[in-house]
Design an enzyme around this catalytic site. Structure first.
Site, PDB file in Angstrom:
ATOM      1  N   GLN A  80      -8.994 -26.707  -5.512  1.00 12.14           N
ATOM      2  CA  GLN A  80     -10.222 -27.567  -6.011  1.00 12.14           C
ATOM      3  C   GLN A  80     -10.512 -27.514  -7.579  1.00 12.14           C
ATOM      4  OE1 GLN A  80     -12.427 -29.752  -4.614  1.00 12.14           O
ATOM      5  NE2 GLN A  80     -11.361 -29.649  -2.709  1.00 12.14           N
ATOM      6  N   SER A  81      -9.293 -27.433  -8.373  1.00 12.91           N
ATOM      7  CA  SER A  81      -9.327 -27.203  -9.753  1.00 12.91           C
ATOM      8  C   SER A  81      -9.875 -28.434 -10.515  1.00 12.91           C
ATOM      9  CB  SER A  81      -8.032 -26.958 -10.237  1.00 12.91           C
ATOM     10  OG  SER A  81      -7.619 -27.218 -11.592  1.00 12.91           O
ATOM     11  N   ASN A  82     -11.014 -28.268 -11.306  1.00 18.10           N
ATOM     12  CA  ASN A  82     -11.474 -29.328 -12.134  1.00 18.10           C
ATOM     13  C   ASN A  82     -10.534 -29.536 -13.261  1.00 18.10           C
ATOM     14  OD1 ASN A  82     -13.999 -29.183 -11.077  1.00 18.10           O
ATOM     15  ND2 ASN A  82     -14.368 -27.183 -11.990  1.00 18.10           N
ATOM     16  N   CYS A  84      -7.087 -29.735 -12.826  1.00 15.63           N
ATOM     17  CA  CYS A  84      -6.139 -30.570 -12.414  1.00 15.63           C
ATOM     18  C   CYS A  84      -6.455 -31.835 -12.078  1.00 15.63           C
ATOM     19  CB  CYS A  84      -5.771 -29.899 -10.836  1.00 15.63           C
ATOM     20  SG  CYS A  84      -4.619 -28.595 -11.555  1.00 15.63           S
TER      21      CYS A  84
END
Ligand SMILES: *Cc1c(COP(=O)(O)O)cnc(C)c1O
Length: 336
Positions: A80-82, A84
């Site tokens: 859930q990387s913002n 990325c």
């Protein structure tokens, strides 16, 4: 221009973020807490899909990638990387291929940031957390090699774009903050921000000095401890100073990390954090996320209640975005 400001010359930057973002007062929350006036720097408004802090760093990172003639962006983070998600969307916007190296095992149905990564057409490789942690550098290099073998030019962006280039994003944001403070005629004592990979704190800390903001930057750790972030922030700043030949004495910078509110770990928050997110949404119509901003804001509120800000008139909380991280944790809200 102050003496401090004349120490820096900005490198090339792409205009990708919606800036300047507003600085807004949280009146009802300030009244409820009976502490300092709380202001929010709305960096959740740097873009609707690009929401958050990462796009400010990527303005400099991607300028560098373009300068080097890159046609593939490779970066990494949690599922859930913002960061990325922002990279996936910006890659699509700039016509660059994007490959994401992600930590974790995806659910059968993609949610939140991961869904947006897929919509943006990013190539995605996922790895079990233990394997990822032990082999990240190698995974990134191997991925880059695959593209080189095809005659393409990859550019690897580290976690959160927190490195010597990414520091510029929040140095530059401090120029905005100086104008915000003038406009509202305030002199905040603290700038509080969630710290995950350290680059935002590094930029703010250097920027607060260069633009003479007169406020202490406090990084609220969301995963690792104070020692880790002291080292990481200084590492990014040293790389920045060296790469750009800056004549700045880093020893004068005050790196403040608060690691009292990490809770159960990265992307895991206690009920109190979810309750705080709900409270702020109802009081002010402002939504925070459970991974970064919710934890950091809960920490600020707790410290205000504990009297730590008793002698302060104004504090600034930087809303670094993260809205898409709310949805995958939907089950955690409204628990009795
Ligand atoms: C990445 C991120 C942070 C932390 O910023 P770093 O520069 O990685 O320390 C804070 N808030 C949100 C919403 C983020 O996505």
């Amino acid at each position: 221009m102050s003496i401090q400001e004349s120490l820096i010359t900005y490198p090339k930057r792409l205009t990708l973020a919606q800036t300047p973002t507003p600085l807004q007062k949280l009146s009802r929350v300030t009244t409820a807490l009976q502490g300092p006036t709380i202001w929010v720097k709305r960096d959740d408004l740097t873009g609707s899909l690009l929401s958050g802090n990462k796009v400010r760093k990527l303005e400099f990172t991607l300028a560098q990638a373009q300068e080097e003639g890159a046609n593939v962006l490779i970066t990494c983070g949690g599922l859930q990387s913002n960061h990325c998600r922002a990279t996936a969307l910006l890659g699509a916007q700039l016509g660059l291929k994007v490959h994401l190296v992600l930590r974790g095992e995806p659910d059968s149905v993609a949610d939140g940031n991961l869904l947006l990564d897929q919509l943006a057409g990013a190539e995605i490789s996922t790895y079990r957390p233990g394997y990822y942690a032990n082999n990240l550098e190698q995974l990134l290099q191997e991925t880059a090699e695959q593209y080189r073998a095809k005659g393409l030019k990859p550019f690897v962006i580290p976690t959160g774009a927190s490195d010597d280039i990414g520091v510029w994003g929040y140095v530059n944001a401090c120029k905005e903050l100086r104008r915000d403070f003038e406009l509202h005629n305030i002199q905040p004592s603290h700038i509080v921000v969630a710290t995950g990979s350290g680059g935002t704190q590094a930029g703010l800390t250097a920027g607060a000095f260069l633009y003479q903001l007169g406020a202490a930057v406090v990084g609220m750790a969301v995963c690792d401890d104070e020692h880790y972030f002291q080292t990481k922030v200084m590492h990014d700043l040293s790389g920045w100073k060296k790469r750009y030949g800056l004549d700045i004495d880093l020893a004068v910078l005050d790196i403040q990390v608060n690691d009292n509110y990490i809770g159960p770990g990265y992307a895991k928050a206690d009920k109190a954090v979810f309750d705080c997110i709900q409270w702020l949404a109802r009081e002010e119509g402002l939504v925070l996320d459970p991974v970064y901003t919710g934890k950091a804001f809960y920490g600020l509120v707790s410290d205000i209640k504990a009297g730590k800000y008793n002698h302060c008139s104004d504090v600034v909380f930087v809303h670094t975005g993260g809205i898409f991280g709310v949805f995958p944790q939907r089950d955690q809200f409204f628990q009795q």
